[in-house]
Design an enzyme around this catalytic site. Structure first.
Site, PDB file in Angstrom:
ATOM      1  N   HIS A   1       0.853  -1.186   0.000  1.00 55.22           N
ATOM      2  CA  HIS A   1       0.000   0.000   0.000  1.00 55.22           C
ATOM      3  C   HIS A   1       0.885   1.231   0.000  1.00 55.22           C
ATOM      4  O   HIS A   1       1.933   1.231   0.634  1.00 55.22           O
ATOM      5  CB  HIS A   1      -0.917   0.010   1.235  1.00 55.22           C
ATOM      6  CG  HIS A   1      -2.050   0.944   1.104  1.00 55.22           C
ATOM      7  ND1 HIS A   1      -1.948   2.278   1.423  1.00 55.22           N
ATOM      8  CD2 HIS A   1      -3.305   0.763   0.631  1.00 55.22           C
ATOM      9  CE1 HIS A   1      -3.089   2.866   1.178  1.00 55.22           C
ATOM     10  NE2 HIS A   1      -3.939   1.973   0.677  1.00 55.22           N
TER      11      HIS A   1
ATOM     12  N   ASP B   1      -7.970  -5.125  -0.219  1.00 55.36           N
ATOM     13  CA  ASP B   1      -8.480  -5.928  -1.328  1.00 55.36           C
ATOM     14  C   ASP B   1      -8.137  -7.412  -1.207  1.00 55.36           C
ATOM     15  O   ASP B   1      -8.662  -8.228  -1.956  1.00 55.36           O
ATOM     16  CB  ASP B   1      -7.910  -5.403  -2.658  1.00 55.36           C
ATOM     17  CG  ASP B   1      -8.576  -4.103  -3.055  1.00 55.36           C
ATOM     18  OD1 ASP B   1      -9.745  -3.921  -2.693  1.00 55.36           O
ATOM     19  OD2 ASP B   1      -7.925  -3.279  -3.716  1.00 55.36           O
TER      20      ASP B   1
HETATM   21  N1  CMC Z   1       4.149  -7.601  -5.065  1.00 60.05           N
HETATM   22  C1  CMC Z   1       5.484  -7.621  -5.241  1.00 60.05           C
HETATM   23  N2  CMC Z   1       6.283  -6.540  -5.076  1.00 60.05           N
HETATM   24  C2  CMC Z   1       5.696  -5.389  -4.722  1.00 60.05           C
HETATM   25  C3  CMC Z   1       4.292  -5.285  -4.525  1.00 60.05           C
HETATM   26  C4  CMC Z   1       3.519  -6.451  -4.702  1.00 60.05           C
HETATM   27  N3  CMC Z   1       2.200  -6.414  -4.520  1.00 60.05           N
HETATM   28  N4  CMC Z   1       3.979  -4.020  -4.182  1.00 60.05           N
HETATM   29  C5  CMC Z   1       5.126  -3.346  -4.165  1.00 60.05           C
HETATM   30  N5  CMC Z   1       6.174  -4.167  -4.480  1.00 60.05           N
HETATM   31  C6  CMC Z   1       7.600  -3.827  -4.500  1.00 60.05           C
HETATM   32  C7  CMC Z   1       7.942  -2.998  -5.729  1.00 60.05           C
HETATM   33  O1  CMC Z   1       8.341  -3.828  -6.805  1.00 60.05           O
HETATM   34  C8  CMC Z   1       9.059  -2.141  -5.207  1.00 60.05           C
HETATM   35  O2  CMC Z   1      10.224  -2.938  -5.129  1.00 60.05           O
HETATM   36  P1  CMC Z   1      11.687  -2.284  -5.349  1.00 60.05           P
HETATM   37  O3  CMC Z   1      11.847  -1.284  -4.247  1.00 60.05           O
HETATM   38  O4  CMC Z   1      12.625  -3.437  -5.295  1.00 60.05           O
HETATM   39  O5  CMC Z   1      11.634  -1.637  -6.720  1.00 60.05           O
HETATM   40  C9  CMC Z   1       8.636  -1.841  -3.766  1.00 60.05           C
HETATM   41  O6  CMC Z   1       7.825  -2.955  -3.388  1.00 60.05           O
HETATM   42  C10 CMC Z   1       7.833  -0.552  -3.601  1.00 60.05           C
HETATM   43  O7  CMC Z   1       6.750  -0.581  -4.549  1.00 60.05           O
HETATM   44  P2  CMC Z   1       6.120   0.682  -5.227  1.00 60.05           P
HETATM   45  O8  CMC Z   1       5.398   0.239  -6.452  1.00 60.05           O
HETATM   46  O9  CMC Z   1       7.166   1.741  -5.350  1.00 60.05           O
HETATM   47  O10 CMC Z   1       5.100   1.138  -4.105  1.00 60.05           O
HETATM   48  P3  CMC Z   1       3.911   2.134  -4.308  1.00 60.05           P
HETATM   49  O11 CMC Z   1       3.654   2.753  -2.990  1.00 60.05           O
HETATM   50  O12 CMC Z   1       4.160   3.032  -5.472  1.00 60.05           O
HETATM   51  O13 CMC Z   1       2.695   1.156  -4.741  1.00 60.05           O
HETATM   52  C11 CMC Z   1       0.844  -0.287  -4.667  1.00 60.05           C
HETATM   53  C12 CMC Z   1       1.666   0.767  -3.898  1.00 60.05           C
HETATM   54  C13 CMC Z   1      -0.442  -0.577  -3.858  1.00 60.05           C
HETATM   55  C14 CMC Z   1       0.414   0.267  -6.023  1.00 60.05           C
HETATM   56  C15 CMC Z   1       1.675  -1.567  -4.829  1.00 60.05           C
HETATM   57  O14 CMC Z   1       2.047  -2.100  -3.577  1.00 60.05           O
HETATM   58  C16 CMC Z   1       0.971  -2.634  -5.672  1.00 60.05           C
HETATM   59  O15 CMC Z   1       1.082  -2.620  -6.892  1.00 60.05           O
HETATM   60  N6  CMC Z   1       0.227  -3.600  -5.012  1.00 60.05           N
HETATM   61  C17 CMC Z   1      -0.549  -4.568  -5.739  1.00 60.05           C
HETATM   62  C18 CMC Z   1      -1.871  -3.952  -6.191  1.00 60.05           C
HETATM   63  C19 CMC Z   1      -2.846  -3.749  -5.050  1.00 60.05           C
HETATM   64  O16 CMC Z   1      -3.052  -4.633  -4.224  1.00 60.05           O
HETATM   65  N7  CMC Z   1      -3.487  -2.571  -5.031  1.00 60.05           N
HETATM   66  C20 CMC Z   1      -4.528  -2.264  -4.052  1.00 60.05           C
HETATM   67  C21 CMC Z   1      -4.123  -1.136  -3.143  1.00 60.05           C
HETATM   68  S1  CMC Z   1      -5.195  -0.996  -1.722  1.00 60.05           S
HETATM   69  C22 CMC Z   1      -6.723  -0.530  -2.385  1.00 60.05           C
HETATM   70  C23 CMC Z   1      -6.737   0.870  -2.805  1.00 60.05           C
HETATM   71  O17 CMC Z   1      -6.872   1.758  -1.939  1.00 60.05           O
HETATM   72  O18 CMC Z   1      -6.592   1.141  -4.030  1.00 60.05           O
END
Ligand code: CMC
Length: 428
Positions: A307, A364
């Site tokens: 998140h 989710d």
């Molecule tokens: N599985 C594997 N790796 C992950 C995941 C995941 N679900 N989420 C983040 N990472 C890794 C990402 O690859 C990165 O690694 P590194 O530092 O080595 O490059 C690190 O963790 C940080 O990720 P980020 O994408 O920079 O983090 P963010 O804050 O921009 O993204 C997120 C947050 C929710 C978009 C992301 O965690 C994600 O894609 N999760 C899966 C989709 C999901 O479940 N979304 C629902 C969010 S909650 C409901 C809502 O409010 O929308």
């Protein structure tokens, strides 16, 4: 004395005002930075940018706190109803009984949608994703209520649009599903409460008797509460930025529905179930899928994990996990993907990759399992999220308007070509 921060650029010092929130959150006010220094701030994905001052929702990602207007999400989920939470978010206080009765009755007066909306619905092929249909029908209200386009609408006019939005959303949502099924639509039964009314429109078939199961209605009401607002997330920021141009409430919220649709936001609940199903069909080897999520070349992420703000736990996920257990037990449903979800969570929570990056199950991860147990089809999961998030979008749109916020218009750092002469096509 007001606190300031000092910024030094090329040896020259500038003072930046410090703004503090009621929960002691601290921000540097950079609104005059460009004017004074010729410099902008760069923050891809707005990871560290406060876009507004808001009194609606407080969220502390490290401590796993979520509060609406000062009330904890745990209290609201356990003791309140979705319409009461909607009132709280939109009007700022918990309603007195007569206020809630009036609000609920006003909503009942507007649950029908114009018959011509059905013609729009009929134009969508049954292969349409219900989120696209929902966003379109929601926006179509601008055509049926053109007075909503007036940017200087009276408070009574805005109230009417708010009531219409809440009243018609379940009708649109259920009709989007009926369209996908190729079934005739059902009209709202105003003898039922908000959630039960939706369930009847969703499930009832002309040839069969349909009684709403109170266990299903209660569980859905709680899920809607858990999704009701979440401060400046992607779809809410979208609603605010569209609304900042003085676009109508219907077009602003329609934009929010589209923003919610993406798999990284509200669309994740659908992706979680598809992922769990895929793991099950693949033999249920959770370690294999965890390794795939860790491999950056696989393009696969563990859906329902991680998140932007919660870096310890998502308080909504805690409540939902317990609710999933209760609902499955009460309904006597034995869903094999729940076992896979629990195993996946267990493996991920002790894996250094997920620990280091503070990736925990989010709202989710378990919501899809409950939706499935309630008989809600996968394509409708994100629609359920939109129904829940509607009061939050409305409250944020209303606050933006009342605060007379300026049009949203971020800056950029340009990284393209410098000026070059045009070359005619035959000489390129
Ligand atoms: N599985 C594997 N790796 C992950 C995941 C995941 N679900 N989420 C983040 N990472 C890794 C990402 O690859 C990165 O690694 P590194 O530092 O080595 O490059 C690190 O963790 C940080 O990720 P980020 O994408 O920079 O983090 P963010 O804050 O921009 O993204 C997120 C947050 C929710 C978009 C992301 O965690 C994600 O894609 N999760 C899966 C989709 C999901 O479940 N979304 C629902 C969010 S909650 C409901 C809502 O409010 O929308």
């Amino acid at each position: 004395m007001a606190k300031t921060a000092e910024l030094i650029i090329d040896g020259k010092s500038y003072k930046l005002p410090i703004v503090e929130g009621t929960e002691n959150e601290v921000a540097l006010d950079i609104s005059n930075l460009l004017e004074e220094t010729g410099t902008i701030t760069l923050d891809l994905g707005y990871k560290n940018t406060g876009a507004t001052k808001s009194a609606i929702t407080f969220l502390d990602g490290d401590k796993g706190i979520l509060r609406h207007r000062g009330y904890s999400i745990e209290d609201l989920a356990a003791k309140s109803s979705f319409l009461e939470v909607a009132y709280l978010l939109i009007f700022g206080e918990l309603p007195m009984k007569d206020q809630l009765d009036k609000f609920s009755n006003d909503i009942k007066l507007h649950t029908m949608v114009h018959e011509d909306i059905k013609k729009i619905l009929d134009g969508f092929p049954s292969s349409s994703h219900p989120m696209g249909v929902l966003a379109s029908m929601f926006c179509a209200q601008t055509a049926f209520y053109p007075e909503s386009l007036d940017p200087n609408r009276s408070a009574e006019g805005v109230y009417l649009s708010i009531v219409r939005s809440l009243a018609k959303m379940p009708t649109f949502a259920a009709w989007a599903y009926k369209n996908a099924m190729g079934h005739p639509v059902n009209y709202p039964d105003n003898s039922l409460n908000y959630t039960s009314r939706f369930l009847k429109m969703l499930y009832a078939l002309p040839a069969e008797q349909y009684e709403v199961d109170p266990i299903v209605a209660d569980a859905l009401d709680k899920l809607l509460i858990l999704h009701a607002d979440h401060e400046q997330n992607c779809s809410t920021s979208t609603v605010r930025i569209v609304g900042s141009s003085k676009a109508s409430i219907y077009s602003s919220i329609s934009a929010g529905i589209n923003a919610l649709w993406g798999p990284l936001h509200g669309g994740a609940n659908q992706e979680v179930i598809l992922m769990l199903e895929a793991i099950r069909k693949d033999g249920g080897d959770t370690e294999k899928w965890i390794n795939k999520a860790k491999d950056k070349n696989s393009g696969f992420r563990l859906m329902g994990f991680g998140h932007r703000v919660y870096k310890n736990f998502d308080p909504r996920a805690k409540i939902i996990k317990k609710t999933a257990d209760d609902v499955l037990n009460k309904l006597g449903v034995n869903d094999p993907v729940l076992e896979i979800a629990l195993k996946l969570e267990e493996v991920a929570l002790r894996d250094p990759y997920f620990i280091e990056r503070k990736l925990y199950p989010n709202v989710d991860f378990y919501s899809g399992i409950i939706y499935r147990a309630l008989g809600i089809p996968v394509d409708m999961f994100t629609v359920m999220f939109a129904m829940g998030r509607l009061p939050g979008w409305i409250a944020q749109w209303k606050e933006l308007r009342e605060n007379k916020e300026p049009i949203g218009r971020p800056r950029q750092i340009y990284t393209g070509q410098n000026l070059r002469p045009y070359i005619p096509i035959e000489k390129r």
